[in-house]
Design a protein around this motif. Structure first.
Motif: not given
Length: 279
Positions: A128, A147, A169, A172
């Motif tokens: 991240h 990500v 995200l 992800s």
């Protein structure tokens, strides 16, 4: 990677006129050297991945100056026939793989598969991160982490490129599917389309040159700051939302981009160094 060198009798390179003192890098001499090395490749004496004789060996073998040798190797590198790796030497390239930017978007795996090239994929990092400014601008989320899945693609032991996949995200899971997949041909597109049922709409490619950072240089066996061809691919769903931003950095001599355009058309925008824009 093979490091064999061809052991053949060197032809005598001759200048068009008598030379006094050290031989100069006349077009005739360095072109002869290029032709000789190309002939060795065609005859199979030098094959993909083979180490080309060093500058000192070529100077001794062909009785030419260092300037002549460097001029020949530089042109061979610019034409994609060899790759020079810092501290390791000069190697014979596989053929440059063209990517056509025409009617449909292809992934890097699909592009090389069409060209008959098998790719090896290595996961370098999954983390991240705070997105680079150009990625944040696309997602429109300047204060949120994304990500990033970074992979290296290689063929015959030589690095092709480093690819960084940036996902919001909410997406992800796509990165973790790719990380855990045992199928080297699995791509974000195949995950979107086959596993998540998401239709891909427009894909924008931004091709540019960039100085590479330390991590990318190490992955590509180059020096930090080396200028490489790079491309950002911005993928939108059929509903217009941004699914991903993928940044490619290609090792010299590995990939070329070919674009075919009609003389008169609308809809394509060309930006020149952010100063001029024509449509």
């Amino acid at each position: 990677m093979s490091t064999k060198e061809a052991k053949v009798t060197a032809p005598v390179l001759t200048a068009t006129a008598p030379l006094s003192g050290p031989r100069k890098a006349t077009p005739f001499l360095y072109k002869q050297l290029i032709q000789t090395l190309e002939d060795r490749v065609r005859r199979g004496e030098l094959q993909v991945g083979d180490l080309v004789p060093s500058e000192n060996q070529l100077i001794k073998e062909f009785q030419v100056s260092r300037v002549t040798v460097r001029k020949a190797l530089l042109e061979l590198e610019q034409r994609g026939i060899v790759t020079r790796l810092h501290g390791k030497g000069t190697y014979i390239n596989s053929s440059t793989v063209p990517q056509l930017l025409q009617a449909e978007a292809r992934t890097i795996v699909e592009t090389f598969e069409v060209a008959g090239v098998d790719l090896d994929v290595e996961i370098l990092a999954l983390e991240h991160v705070d997105p680079p400014s150009h990625v944040a601008a696309v997602f429109g989320e300047l204060d949120q982490k994304v990500v990033c899945l970074t992979r290296r693609y290689s063929s015959d032991g030589l690095p092709i490129g480093v690819v960084s996949l940036y996902l919001p995200l909410a997406m992800s899971g796509v990165a973790y599917i790719l990380k855990d997949s045992r199928d080297a041909k699995e791509t974000s597109y195949s995950v979107f389309e086959k596993q998540l049922g998401i239709s891909i709409g427009l894909v924008k490619h931004v091709v540019k040159t960039a100085a590479i950072d330390v991590a990318t240089a190490e992955a590509l066996d180059l020096e930090e700051g080396h200028i490489c061809l790079s491309m950002d691919r911005i993928t939108r769903s059929s509903h217009g939302g941004v699914l991903e931003v993928m940044s490619f950095v290609y090792a010299p001599g590995r990939v070329s981009f070919e674009i075919e355009l009609p003389r008169h058309a609308t809809g394509m925008t060309i930006r020149l160094a952010d100063y001029f824009e024509t449509t």
